[in-house]
Write a protein that holds these residues in place. Sequence first.
Motif, short mmCIF file in Angstrom:
data_model
loop_
_atom_site.label_atom_id
_atom_site.label_comp_id
_atom_site.label_asym_id
_atom_site.label_seq_id
_atom_site.Cartn_x
_atom_site.Cartn_y
_atom_site.Cartn_z
N LYS A 125 -3.11 0.60 2.90
CA LYS A 125 -2.86 0.44 4.32
C LYS A 125 -1.69 1.29 4.81
O LYS A 125 -1.44 1.37 6.01
CB LYS A 125 -2.59 -1.03 4.64
CG LYS A 125 -3.82 -1.92 4.43
CD LYS A 125 -3.52 -3.36 4.78
CE LYS A 125 -4.76 -4.23 4.60
NZ LYS A 125 -4.49 -5.66 4.91
N ALA A 126 -0.98 1.91 3.87
CA ALA A 126 0.13 2.80 4.22
C ALA A 126 0.10 4.00 3.29
O ALA A 126 -0.18 3.86 2.10
CB ALA A 126 1.47 2.06 4.11
N ALA A 127 0.37 5.17 3.85
CA ALA A 127 0.38 6.39 3.04
C ALA A 127 1.79 6.64 2.50
O ALA A 127 2.73 6.79 3.29
CB ALA A 127 -0.07 7.58 3.88
N PRO A 128 1.97 6.66 1.18
CA PRO A 128 3.31 6.90 0.62
C PRO A 128 3.74 8.34 0.81
O PRO A 128 2.92 9.27 0.75
CB PRO A 128 3.13 6.56 -0.87
CG PRO A 128 1.68 6.83 -1.14
CD PRO A 128 0.96 6.46 0.12
N SER A 129 5.03 8.54 1.06
CA SER A 129 5.57 9.89 1.18
C SER A 129 5.79 10.49 -0.21
O SER A 129 5.69 9.79 -1.23
CB SER A 129 6.90 9.85 1.93
OG SER A 129 7.88 9.18 1.13
N ASP A 130 6.10 11.78 -0.25
CA ASP A 130 6.42 12.41 -1.53
C ASP A 130 7.60 11.70 -2.21
O ASP A 130 7.58 11.47 -3.43
CB ASP A 130 6.77 13.89 -1.32
CG ASP A 130 5.58 14.72 -0.88
OD1 ASP A 130 4.47 14.16 -0.75
OD2 ASP A 130 5.76 15.93 -0.64
#
Length: 282
Positions: free
Chosen positions: A52-57
């Motif tokens: 449900k959330a896109a993780p950052s680098d």
Amino acid sequence: MPASPSSSAQAAREALARRLKHLMKDAGINGRVLSARCGWDPAKTSRILNAKAAPSDTDLRAWCDACHAPDQAADIIATARAVESMYEEWRRLHRSGMRQAQQDVLARTAEAQVCRAYTSNVIPGFFQTAGYAEALMRSITDFQGTPDDITEAVAARLARSRYLYEGGHHFVILIEEWVLRTRIGTPETMAGQLAHLLTVMPLPSVSLGIIPLGVPRTLWPLEAFYLYDDQRTVVETLTASINVRQPRELADYARAFTALAKLAVHGDAARAHVRATIDALE
């Protein structure tokens, strides 16, 4: 048919989430421990694990460090970037204007030997005149509230048309008849666009079918989509460009294109529809 054109992107997000979950299992930790090691709220871990959330680098590097697997960070980051490129919001793509997005499509067109397209909204870009492209891009820019670089974007879009004349490219296009009758710009703009369509239809590189308004439908109207060499389908929605690469969905779009092609008229009959639309403008 796919339930949603974004299903490939969601499936890829879920696959990434499963990989991150397996990292935790291999490290013998749960979400609460991982969250503490990363220094963020457990709710964030839950959102990532549930796609449900896109993780950052930065998030992914911290995740791998917390799981004692820093050697996997580079590969997982590359995977995550590929996932996010599957579903690209127009406002993000156009955040600095439309030119860059048009150049990306130009490169995609250059790489493909065969492009099959079904358009249910506008004349496809490689057939557009400058006037039609400008009127269309003006309306998109106004709606999205993104920077105005329309002059440069139109030039990039029109550059696609050269592949109609250069060897090694073939365009198999289906257009709903109402697209011909939908006025973009002035009547003069539409007349010029339709006349241009008649000039490109006889080209050896072009196969153009028109789906008449009154034809009995065996397949409902769909979002505009472009198939490139059976390797990728790009679906255009109101808010996003969706890159489909999953083989099952690619096969569905190819099957849909075949079904739509059976509804279309070609050759002289297609040209007659275009001429009738021009006459109706007068």
